[in-house]
Write a protein that holds these residues in place. Structure first.
Motif, mmCIF file in Angstrom:
data_model
loop_
_atom_site.group_PDB
_atom_site.id
_atom_site.type_symbol
_atom_site.label_atom_id
_atom_site.label_comp_id
_atom_site.label_asym_id
_atom_site.label_seq_id
_atom_site.Cartn_x
_atom_site.Cartn_y
_atom_site.Cartn_z
ATOM 1 N N VAL A 36 77.577 31.822 10.254
ATOM 2 C CA VAL A 36 77.314 32.729 11.369
ATOM 3 C C VAL A 36 76.908 31.892 12.572
ATOM 4 N N GLU A 37 77.584 32.116 13.698
ATOM 5 C CA GLU A 37 77.243 31.414 14.927
ATOM 6 C C GLU A 37 76.871 32.439 15.992
ATOM 7 N N THR A 38 75.687 32.271 16.587
ATOM 8 C CA THR A 38 75.149 33.230 17.538
ATOM 9 C C THR A 38 74.905 32.553 18.877
ATOM 10 N N PRO A 39 75.561 32.989 19.948
ATOM 11 C CA PRO A 39 75.318 32.398 21.268
ATOM 12 C C PRO A 39 73.867 32.575 21.710
ATOM 13 N N VAL A 40 73.384 31.629 22.473
ATOM 14 C CA VAL A 40 72.015 31.653 22.994
ATOM 15 C C VAL A 40 72.063 31.708 24.511
ATOM 16 N N VAL A 41 71.350 32.657 25.102
ATOM 17 C CA VAL A 41 71.198 32.714 26.549
ATOM 18 C C VAL A 41 69.968 31.892 26.917
ATOM 19 N N SER A 42 70.153 30.899 27.767
ATOM 20 C CA SER A 42 69.071 29.985 28.122
ATOM 21 C C SER A 42 68.825 29.996 29.621
ATOM 22 N N SER A 43 67.576 29.761 30.007
ATOM 23 C CA SER A 43 67.237 29.631 31.423
ATOM 24 C C SER A 43 67.228 28.177 31.878
ATOM 25 N N SER A 44 67.788 27.280 31.076
ATOM 26 C CA SER A 44 67.809 25.861 31.443
ATOM 27 C C SER A 44 68.509 25.654 32.775
ATOM 28 N N PRO A 45 67.960 24.787 33.626
ATOM 29 C CA PRO A 45 68.602 24.493 34.911
ATOM 30 C C PRO A 45 69.767 23.522 34.789
ATOM 31 N N VAL A 46 69.987 22.961 33.610
ATOM 32 C CA VAL A 46 71.078 22.004 33.419
ATOM 33 C C VAL A 46 72.381 22.786 33.276
ATOM 34 N N PRO A 47 73.331 22.603 34.181
ATOM 35 C CA PRO A 47 74.565 23.400 34.143
ATOM 36 C C PRO A 47 75.592 22.835 33.171
ATOM 37 N N GLY A 48 76.581 23.665 32.839
ATOM 38 C CA GLY A 48 77.749 23.198 32.105
ATOM 39 C C GLY A 48 77.562 22.994 30.625
ATOM 40 N N VAL A 49 76.507 23.591 30.025
ATOM 41 C CA VAL A 49 76.249 23.413 28.601
ATOM 42 C C VAL A 49 76.143 24.789 27.930
ATOM 43 N N VAL A 50 76.831 24.958 26.813
ATOM 44 C CA VAL A 50 76.773 26.171 26.006
ATOM 45 C C VAL A 50 75.936 25.888 24.768
ATOM 46 N N GLU A 51 75.076 26.824 24.407
ATOM 47 C CA GLU A 51 74.201 26.668 23.237
ATOM 48 C C GLU A 51 74.425 27.806 22.260
ATOM 49 N N SER A 52 74.291 27.512 20.971
ATOM 50 C CA SER A 52 74.378 28.547 19.946
ATOM 51 C C SER A 52 73.538 28.139 18.740
ATOM 52 N N VAL A 53 73.205 29.135 17.925
ATOM 53 C CA VAL A 53 72.559 28.899 16.633
ATOM 54 C C VAL A 53 73.626 29.045 15.555
ATOM 55 N N VAL A 54 73.721 28.073 14.678
ATOM 56 C CA VAL A 54 74.684 28.127 13.578
ATOM 57 C C VAL A 54 73.930 28.165 12.250
ATOM 58 N N LYS A 55 74.315 29.098 11.397
ATOM 59 C CA LYS A 55 73.758 29.204 10.053
ATOM 60 C C LYS A 55 74.899 29.106 9.044
ATOM 61 N N VAL A 56 74.715 28.247 8.058
ATOM 62 C CA VAL A 56 75.729 28.045 7.017
ATOM 63 C C VAL A 56 75.087 28.294 5.663
ATOM 64 N N ARG A 57 75.748 29.074 4.836
ATOM 65 C CA ARG A 57 75.205 29.368 3.509
ATOM 66 C C ARG A 57 75.423 28.180 2.577
ATOM 67 N N VAL A 58 74.326 27.576 2.134
ATOM 68 C CA VAL A 58 74.341 26.453 1.198
ATOM 69 C C VAL A 58 73.243 26.734 0.170
ATOM 70 N N PRO A 59 73.551 27.464 -0.905
ATOM 71 C CA PRO A 59 72.510 27.875 -1.863
ATOM 72 C C PRO A 59 71.770 26.691 -2.467
ATOM 73 N N LEU A 60 70.473 26.858 -2.629
ATOM 74 C CA LEU A 60 69.660 25.852 -3.299
ATOM 75 C C LEU A 60 69.989 25.819 -4.784
ATOM 76 N N PRO A 61 69.821 24.668 -5.421
ATOM 77 C CA PRO A 61 70.080 24.600 -6.865
ATOM 78 C C PRO A 61 69.067 25.428 -7.651
ATOM 79 N N ALA A 62 69.472 25.863 -8.831
ATOM 80 C CA ALA A 62 68.639 26.751 -9.644
ATOM 81 C C ALA A 62 67.296 26.125 -9.981
#
Length: 568
Positions: A36-62
């Protein structure tokens, strides 16, 4: 209840970057729901950069045992050039970074944006991925995000302490050692496996990883990277396709070094290990624990929402023994002040910006690994802070390790509480680039020297506040696994069975950047290239320094990172 800015952003098809609408970075969202990738709206003054949160399912071992379902996912913050490709594999370079002790992905925000901008200036599109450790799945940022959306830190405090619901959710409380026993199994081996699995999922072509992916970290993250470079994931040294050194094009260490194991001396000799069997997380009764780590995010939130408004956060927080003791330690002028409690921090008036900065600045925060040079107090009288130790005593040679923990700078404290108490001036904050401004006061220590100069200040106070209060993944880590700390200094049998390629580090190019005023992270390995020194930087400044430096200097870390990855 108003939805958080992060939740609002997740529904957007585009985001605003530097005043321009660009497609949201959805990347390779999996049809089966394991990414799942979710875009992030940021107030950073640095232009030209896109940010997102990425979550990947990687189950822990039993064998890890029962744990929350949310902890079967690993997360990272992804920054990329708005003008570049949405597919990571098509980027010119990708950097992946491990955070340091008590540190989360949000701490890399300024460095990531500055590095991407530096590369773009050379006609290249790079991505920066900041990892969140597995244990950060236990953090609950719901209240902080709701406070950001409402522009009111009280909304966040009420969620965490007064049972206020956000979108029907109630805070479950800060987790204790008896609730997180499964973290006693999450040490170096699991941390390296998480990074390896994430890298293979996001960049499945091994040739792309070997050519484009640069691996590194800040502080303890450099040590973790050192282990990654020597690691053999199947335990068979004869098959090297899975070896760590074959997953990365090069290594980088930020106020650290790429080596497997703590070098000893300085700050590293004071890093606690804990007993993961009885204390799965590193936590003290005060100062360092999940509640106090979350408090830094709330202080950043208040400064983002209303930087020059008069702070009431420290008064509005419930005064538990933990919070009261922590504030006494952080704001006590001397031992007498600590023991008598007169005056207490509540007797002083601060702006929200000042209250946040005082918790992180190199001239006030007593712990070196939480320090950045963000400016200095203004608006009232200042004196030497003699607790936990006077500056003259800390300078004694036989206390070098202690000074490695405290940082090299004299500590300062406001003293004008007024009489009656609480009637003094409101302390404001002079930003990093205003220290030498016309008419700026020069506050001096009792040795006659200024507490600070413009050369020692490199981080913009409001951008630090934004990284603390606005980042969807925390700047500070609530739950640091004791086993990871212990494994860093004393390898266990599993680590010995997999750390099979000692030549893996020098098999790839290495960049080491040291903070010129940072904590002592041990002597450099002479077999590696000399470190680049960032003058005036402190331990966190290597991540948080402003793009525009005093005196027209370039931001050292991002310039060297961009040159390093594009040149190799």
């Amino acid at each position: 209840m108003k939805r958080s800015r992060w939740a609002v952003a997740s529904a957007a098809a585009v985001v605003v970057v530097g005043g321009v609408l660009v497609p949201a970075a959805m990347g390779k969202t999996s049809a089966d729901g394991d990414r799942v990738e979710t875009p992030v709206v940021s107030s950073s003054p640095v232009p030209g950069v896109v940010e997102s949160v990425v979550k990947v399912r990687v189950p822990l071992p039993a064998e890890v045992g029962p744990h929350p379902e949310a902890c079967d996912w690993v997360s990272y913050l992804r920054w990329r050039s708005a003008a570049g490709p949405a597919d990571s594999a098509a980027a010119d370079r990708v950097l992946i970074a491990q955070p340091g002790i008590f540190e989360g992905a949000g701490a890399f925000d300024s460095l990531a944006r500055n590095t991407i901008t530096q590369a773009a200036g050379q006609g290249a599109h790079v991505e920066f991925w900041a990892l969140d450790r597995r244990s950060n799945c236990l953090e609950d940022n719901t209240g902080r995000m709701a406070g950001l959306a409402a522009r009111d830190v009280h909304v966040a405090v009420d969620y965490y302490y007064r049972d206020r619901q956000v979108d029907g959710k109630t805070f479950a409380g800060f987790q204790t050692n008896d609730q997180v026993g499964w973290l006693g199994h999450v040490g170096m081996a699991q941390t390296l496996r998480d990074q390896y699995d994430l890298m293979r999922h996001e960049l499945p072509d091994p040739a792309v990883r070997k050519q484009k992916l640069f691996c590194g970290g800040h502080s303890l993250g450099g040590i973790i990277t050192g282990y990654f470079a020597t690691w053999d994931f199947d335990g068979d040294p004869a098959t090297t396709d899975d070896a760590g050194f074959n997953q990365c094009a090069g290594w980088f260490a930020l106020d650290s070094q790429v080596r497997p194991g703590l070098p000893g001396g300085g700050m590293t000799s004071l890093i606690p290990s804990g007993d993961p069997a009885t204390s799965p997380i590193l936590a003290l009764p005060a100062l360092i624990n999940p509640e106090t780590m979350s408090m830094l995010g709330l202080a950043g939130l208040a400064a983002v929402n209303d930087p020059t408004g008069k702070s009431d956060l420290l008064k509005y927080l419930p005064q538990s023994d933990n919070i009261k003791t922590t504030l006494k330690i952080l704001f006590a002028k001397d031992l007498v002040n600590l023991l008598t409690g007169i005056p207490v921090v509540d007797n002083f008036a601060f702006t929200n910006q000042t209250a946040m900065a005082a918790l992180m600045d190199n001239n006030s925060m007593p712990l070196g690994f939480l320090q950045a040079g963000v400016g200095f107090f203004d608006g009232g009288r200042i004196a030497d802070k003699e607790f936990p130790i006077a500056g003259e005593v800390a300078d004694l040679p036989f206390l070098a390790d202690l000074k490695g923990l405290l940082g090299p700078d004299r500590k300062a404290i406001p003293t004008d509480a007024g009489f009656p108490l609480g009637t003094g001036p409101t302390y404001t904050w002079r930003n990093y680039d205003q220290i030498d401004a016309p008419g700026a006061p020069v506050h001096k220590s009792r040795d006659g020297k200024p507490f600070t100069t413009a050369a020692q200040e490199v981080t913009d106070v409001q951008q630090l506040a934004r990284s603390l209060g606005e980042a969807p993944l925390d700047f500070t880590e609530w739950y640091f696994p004791a086993k990871l700390s212990g494994d860093s200094g004393k390898p266990d049998a599993e680590m010995t069975a997999h750390s099979l390629h000692p030549g893996g580090i020098n098999a790839r190019p290495i960049l080491t950047v040291r903070a010129g005023s940072g904590v002592n992270f041990g002597a450099m390995d002479p077999s590696q290239p000399p470190a680049v020194v960032a003058p005036g930087y402190h331990h966190l400044d290597v991540l948080t320094a402003a793009a525009r430096q005093n005196g027209g200097r370039q931001e050292v870390v991002s310039v060297n990172l961009a040159q390093f990855v594009l040149g190799n």
